[in-house]
Design a protein around this motif. Sequence first.
Motif, mmCIF file in Angstrom:
data_model
loop_
_atom_site.group_PDB
_atom_site.id
_atom_site.type_symbol
_atom_site.label_atom_id
_atom_site.label_comp_id
_atom_site.label_asym_id
_atom_site.label_seq_id
_atom_site.Cartn_x
_atom_site.Cartn_y
_atom_site.Cartn_z
ATOM 1 N N VAL A 167 0.826 -1.206 0.000
ATOM 2 C CA VAL A 167 0.000 0.000 0.000
ATOM 3 C C VAL A 167 0.861 1.257 0.000
ATOM 4 O O VAL A 167 0.617 2.217 -0.739
ATOM 5 C CB VAL A 167 -0.935 0.009 1.228
ATOM 6 C CG1 VAL A 167 -1.580 1.359 1.404
ATOM 7 C CG2 VAL A 167 -1.984 -1.059 1.092
ATOM 8 N N VAL A 176 2.548 1.945 -3.345
ATOM 9 C CA VAL A 176 1.618 2.537 -4.305
ATOM 10 C C VAL A 176 1.389 4.005 -3.986
ATOM 11 O O VAL A 176 1.383 4.867 -4.866
ATOM 12 C CB VAL A 176 0.273 1.783 -4.315
ATOM 13 C CG1 VAL A 176 -0.725 2.508 -5.181
ATOM 14 C CG2 VAL A 176 0.456 0.378 -4.806
ATOM 15 N N ALA A 177 1.220 4.298 -2.698
ATOM 16 C CA ALA A 177 0.960 5.686 -2.319
ATOM 17 C C ALA A 177 2.149 6.582 -2.625
ATOM 18 O O ALA A 177 2.002 7.727 -3.046
ATOM 19 C CB ALA A 177 0.615 5.761 -0.839
ATOM 20 N N LEU A 178 3.366 6.042 -2.412
ATOM 21 C CA LEU A 178 4.549 6.876 -2.593
ATOM 22 C C LEU A 178 5.013 6.963 -4.037
ATOM 23 O O LEU A 178 5.489 7.989 -4.476
ATOM 24 C CB LEU A 178 5.700 6.321 -1.759
ATOM 25 C CG LEU A 178 5.617 6.588 -0.274
ATOM 26 C CD1 LEU A 178 6.706 5.824 0.431
ATOM 27 C CD2 LEU A 178 5.766 8.069 -0.002
ATOM 28 N N TYR A 179 4.931 5.846 -4.758
ATOM 29 C CA TYR A 179 5.508 5.831 -6.091
ATOM 30 C C TYR A 179 4.475 5.583 -7.179
ATOM 31 O O TYR A 179 4.828 5.381 -8.333
ATOM 32 C CB TYR A 179 6.605 4.751 -6.172
ATOM 33 C CG TYR A 179 7.726 4.978 -5.189
ATOM 34 C CD1 TYR A 179 7.936 4.110 -4.137
ATOM 35 C CD2 TYR A 179 8.578 6.076 -5.307
ATOM 36 C CE1 TYR A 179 8.953 4.321 -3.226
ATOM 37 C CE2 TYR A 179 9.594 6.295 -4.405
ATOM 38 C CZ TYR A 179 9.782 5.407 -3.356
ATOM 39 O OH TYR A 179 10.796 5.624 -2.454
ATOM 40 N N PRO A 226 1.186 6.342 -9.786
ATOM 41 C CA PRO A 226 1.028 7.393 -10.793
ATOM 42 C C PRO A 226 0.431 8.664 -10.207
ATOM 43 O O PRO A 226 0.532 9.738 -10.795
ATOM 44 C CB PRO A 226 0.059 6.775 -11.807
ATOM 45 C CG PRO A 226 0.012 5.341 -11.509
ATOM 46 C CD PRO A 226 0.425 5.130 -10.110
ATOM 47 N N ASN A 227 -0.195 8.524 -9.047
ATOM 48 C CA ASN A 227 -0.867 9.673 -8.476
ATOM 49 C C ASN A 227 0.030 10.494 -7.559
ATOM 50 O O ASN A 227 -0.356 11.536 -7.065
ATOM 51 C CB ASN A 227 -2.072 9.185 -7.649
ATOM 52 C CG ASN A 227 -3.205 10.163 -7.729
ATOM 53 O OD1 ASN A 227 -3.335 10.855 -8.714
ATOM 54 N ND2 ASN A 227 -4.003 10.217 -6.678
ATOM 55 N N PHE A 254 2.186 -0.722 -10.939
ATOM 56 C CA PHE A 254 1.347 -1.407 -11.930
ATOM 57 C C PHE A 254 2.159 -1.757 -13.161
ATOM 58 O O PHE A 254 1.633 -1.863 -14.263
ATOM 59 C CB PHE A 254 0.119 -0.592 -12.322
ATOM 60 C CG PHE A 254 -0.709 -0.202 -11.140
ATOM 61 C CD1 PHE A 254 -1.166 1.087 -10.990
ATOM 62 C CD2 PHE A 254 -1.013 -1.131 -10.166
ATOM 63 C CE1 PHE A 254 -1.920 1.448 -9.892
ATOM 64 C CE2 PHE A 254 -1.758 -0.784 -9.061
ATOM 65 C CZ PHE A 254 -2.215 0.523 -8.929
ATOM 66 N N PHE A 276 -0.715 -5.817 -4.556
ATOM 67 C CA PHE A 276 -1.152 -4.426 -4.596
ATOM 68 C C PHE A 276 -0.454 -3.634 -5.681
ATOM 69 O O PHE A 276 -1.057 -2.787 -6.323
ATOM 70 C CB PHE A 276 -0.837 -3.740 -3.244
ATOM 71 C CG PHE A 276 -1.998 -3.714 -2.327
ATOM 72 C CD1 PHE A 276 -2.756 -2.565 -2.178
ATOM 73 C CD2 PHE A 276 -2.352 -4.834 -1.610
ATOM 74 C CE1 PHE A 276 -3.834 -2.543 -1.316
ATOM 75 C CE2 PHE A 276 -3.422 -4.820 -0.748
ATOM 76 C CZ PHE A 276 -4.172 -3.668 -0.600
ATOM 77 N N GLY A 311 -0.665 -4.965 -10.472
ATOM 78 C CA GLY A 311 -1.696 -4.854 -11.489
ATOM 79 C C GLY A 311 -2.187 -6.209 -11.963
ATOM 80 O O GLY A 311 -3.250 -6.328 -12.551
ATOM 81 N N ASN A 312 -1.385 -7.248 -11.739
ATOM 82 C CA ASN A 312 -1.838 -8.621 -12.003
ATOM 83 C C ASN A 312 -2.289 -8.897 -13.429
ATOM 84 O O ASN A 312 -3.218 -9.660 -13.654
ATOM 85 C CB ASN A 312 -2.996 -9.004 -11.064
ATOM 86 C CG ASN A 312 -2.637 -8.746 -9.618
ATOM 87 O OD1 ASN A 312 -1.537 -9.032 -9.197
ATOM 88 N ND2 ASN A 312 -3.565 -8.179 -8.884
ATOM 89 N N ILE A 313 -1.665 -8.260 -14.398
ATOM 90 C CA ILE A 313 -2.060 -8.502 -15.792
ATOM 91 C C ILE A 313 -1.314 -9.729 -16.304
ATOM 92 O O ILE A 313 -0.087 -9.762 -16.284
ATOM 93 C CB ILE A 313 -1.696 -7.305 -16.702
ATOM 94 C CG1 ILE A 313 -2.252 -6.021 -16.110
ATOM 95 C CG2 ILE A 313 -2.211 -7.541 -18.102
ATOM 96 C CD1 ILE A 313 -3.710 -5.809 -16.335
ATOM 97 N N PRO A 314 -2.065 -10.745 -16.785
ATOM 98 C CA PRO A 314 -1.401 -11.949 -17.265
ATOM 99 C C PRO A 314 -0.395 -11.646 -18.366
ATOM 100 O O PRO A 314 -0.634 -10.808 -19.215
ATOM 101 C CB PRO A 314 -2.554 -12.798 -17.829
ATOM 102 C CG PRO A 314 -3.752 -12.312 -17.127
ATOM 103 C CD PRO A 314 -3.524 -10.863 -16.867
ATOM 104 N N ASN A 315 0.722 -12.322 -18.320
ATOM 105 C CA ASN A 315 1.812 -12.161 -19.290
ATOM 106 C C ASN A 315 2.497 -10.811 -19.200
ATOM 107 O O ASN A 315 3.378 -10.505 -19.986
ATOM 108 C CB ASN A 315 1.333 -12.374 -20.732
ATOM 109 C CG ASN A 315 1.071 -13.834 -21.008
ATOM 110 O OD1 ASN A 315 1.734 -14.696 -20.456
ATOM 111 N ND2 ASN A 315 0.089 -14.097 -21.848
ATOM 112 N N GLU A 316 2.099 -10.004 -18.262
ATOM 113 C CA GLU A 316 2.791 -8.723 -18.092
ATOM 114 C C GLU A 316 3.258 -8.545 -16.668
ATOM 115 O O GLU A 316 4.426 -8.341 -16.411
ATOM 116 C CB GLU A 316 1.863 -7.566 -18.471
ATOM 117 C CG GLU A 316 2.014 -7.157 -19.909
ATOM 118 C CD GLU A 316 1.043 -6.093 -20.293
ATOM 119 O OE1 GLU A 316 0.522 -6.160 -21.413
ATOM 120 O OE2 GLU A 316 0.798 -5.196 -19.471
#
Lengths: 260, 297, 370
Positions: free
Chosen positions: B127, B130-133, B135-136, B152, B231, B234-239
């Motif tokens: 968490v 994600v908060a620190l690095y 995109p937001n 992600f 977290f 992004g859990n995108i298959p193959n990526e």
Amino acid sequence: MVGVALLYVATLLVAPLVGITYYGLKAGLGTIGDTFQQTDVRHAFYLTFVIMAITVVVNTVFGVVVALVLTRDRFPGKRLMSALVDLPLAVSPVIVGLMAILLFGRGGWFEAFFAAQGIQIIFALPSMVLVTIFISIPFVIREVVPVLEELGTEEEQAAWTLGASRLQTFFRVTLPNIRWGLLYGIALSAARAIGEVGAVLIVSGALQGQTETATLYILRAFDQYQDAQGYVVALTLALFSIVLLIGIETLKHRSSREAR
Amino acid sequence: MAQATIDSGRRWPRGRARRTPGAALGRWSLRGVALLYLGLFILLPVAAILQAGFSDGLTNLRDALDSFGAKGAIELTLIMAAITAVVNGVFGTLLAYVLVRIPFPGRSLVSTIVDVPFAVPTLVAGVMLVALYGPNSVVGGWFDDHGIHVIFARPGILLALLFVTLPLVVRSVQPVLLELDLAEEEAASVLGAGGWTTFRRVVFPALRPAIAAGALLAFARSLGEFGAIVFVSGNIPNETLTAPVLITQLLNPSSFGSSGGPDQAAAVAAVLFGISAVVVLVTEHFVSRRSTERSFA
Amino acid sequence: MNRLQVSPKGVKSSLKAGALVASVAVLSVAAAACGGSSAAAASGGGSGPCKPASSPILTLAAYSNPYDAYGKLTSTFASDWKDKHNGQSLIWQMSFGGSTTQAQNIVNGFPADVYASSTATDVEAVQKAGLITHDWTSDQDGSIVATSLVGFMVRPGNPKGIHNWNDLTKPGVKILTPDPAQSGGARWNIVAAYGAAMRGEVPGYKANDPADAERLLEGIFKNVTVLDKSANDSFKNFEAGNGDVAITYENQALAGIAAGSDDQFVIPAATVSIQTPTVVVDKNAAGHCVAPIVDAFVKYLHTPDAQDVFQSVGYQRPIDVKEAAKGSDGYPPVQDLFTTEDLGGWDQLVSDTVFGPDGAFTQAFKAAKG
């Protein structure tokens, strides 16, 4: 060189820690107070504590036995036993959860036996304790083994020749000598236990106020628009572990400066 | 440390004194307890996984690997773990060296900070990353604008793994460094060797086993990391889908047309677990962490 | 290495040591088991004639979304029950997570008495495992307790101009949607896109053309950047500032807006009506001796009072689809609101047309991410 090392540590470790502290305190003392008043938060902390306590006791007692056997005994396959001890460090918590389901879930190896006794293992406290025990097995052992090795058996043998029983020798000679390693191992074990999330998530069913640990509460808090509460609980867990570790470390330094 | 024996001068007759039934019982009861504990808590669950995964021979494994993104997930997990091991092997050693050999203000504070990943629950780490690095955030946003995706995306996974495994390397190398006799390094510098040469020729060879042990442990740990990665990746298959997350997906049937189910999850888990186990065994066998063997190698 | 040396006195003490260790072991296991069995005893579990406990424990497993609703519903039901049944206190235990994950947990032994699912398929999974034994599809409202619909959550002012499904395929649009392997909500999203294309309501895609529907799904998933493990996670991720559009339920969007979000909810011309069934898990309810209570609870969910609670958290559209399409205050009308029945039913969608091995989504996903 110092600069590079420090920069690495700062970006990787310090920043997230500062982040948790910032977000945790940003909520303000009012929210922090409220969070600790919530029944489900208190129960979550209580549950985490209970699981940690049982885990630590079991892993300390048996861990010391294993450490003694590993350092003082000799038998074929000892190397294998040593490797076995390190295994939980390398196993994904997800796999640990899966193991518990395979053993105690519907159709599992022991499900029929426990169901007949009316005992619910999976999706209840027992399985949560069991998986937490699994993942924290290595810590006490890994801390105590090097100490035992360094110690040698001179003092223990001296005690035996002077007529002490094995049990007496253990409690009067061995235990005091390994106490710092043991305490540090216990602290690491405790920290790991309270921070466990992956395995517990799979086997607990996340029943609010029932099988929800502090870490699971954090997951749910973020899910349900209660970020502030989530950060507060996260910060509490982190602080508890860090204080525990620092405490033992400090005491150890102080004692080693006196003793040696 | 040599073999310590006390020579009391007494000579016990061979045979009976050491082999009384009682003595054997004492030794065996302790051994037995240890074996029972490890057997119940470690061997038994492992057996369950192996049985569930391979009860049908290799069918479960084949079906699981056929499921979409499975092969990519395993490949990605192995690569990420390898990179983590190498990067933290380098930085971990550097950090250990700095902590042991170079006095600087705040050294003990930094030493404690190294243990932070042990204390912070992995999901909290995720968490925060994600908060620190993400995109937001300030940092992440800057990266994003320049086309570098951290959270992600694969770099995010690496970041999470580096966080989680740093203490494993540092705490593997640090004790060995502490034990090394400074005299050797001092001798080297008296003889005219520069800092880097001293490190390369004197310190590093002695540290090699410990570094390898730490790096291998970091590798094995990275194979299994779940909480932080689920977290940030992004859990995108193959990526960005990793093997542990894949296993959770396989637990639910009807994932992308494959049948899924605990048996398939167990098959993949067994493979992942097998790799970790082999790594741990190798570390144990060839790279001893025992003080008797590692110093003055 | 040094051998374990044993003196004659040592035998007794090592046996003592062994006994000490063994008793700690037994005590620990007993402690762990006691935690489990007391819970079982309290719910009157185990086999044998049914003796309901004085304070029955009821367990609800629900999908991630309606935690607010079920929090209120269970407590209202419990207090009503107390009044009507001589002060008998009910204890509700609730768990929220991805719908499919919950279904799988129940199959694996999670002792839920009631399962609030986000899709019929997940309920069928529990039924196939033998835990649901009644014909829930013939129950009141087909067991559907609430409906919503699929739409798009976009940034204030809709800067990327997302109005219909084809807009999602525009290059550079970052989409968030949950992982179909773990979340029922994800599959609703996919079915909505598929159905809209098949019904000819998406510009640029021919009606009744599976290949075109597949093309739409491929275009969408090429733009998906994150697959979160539940609908809730996905939505929260979007609210945290990630992505340009989140495919989500209407009620979730409204809850977010009520919580202060500036983002907007856009409904495309055609979308699917999300019908969420809540069903009693017969085997578990019978085993816990609480079947009459949870049956009453599920019936209660269909009453106007309970429906009011659902509406208060954003499930305002009536269960009847035609009425729902008309819209009302704060709920825009929908041009074409269709159901899974219109597309041939969930079974066909899952095993064949959309999620089957050659299904539109399966193929599209491979093409997009392969």
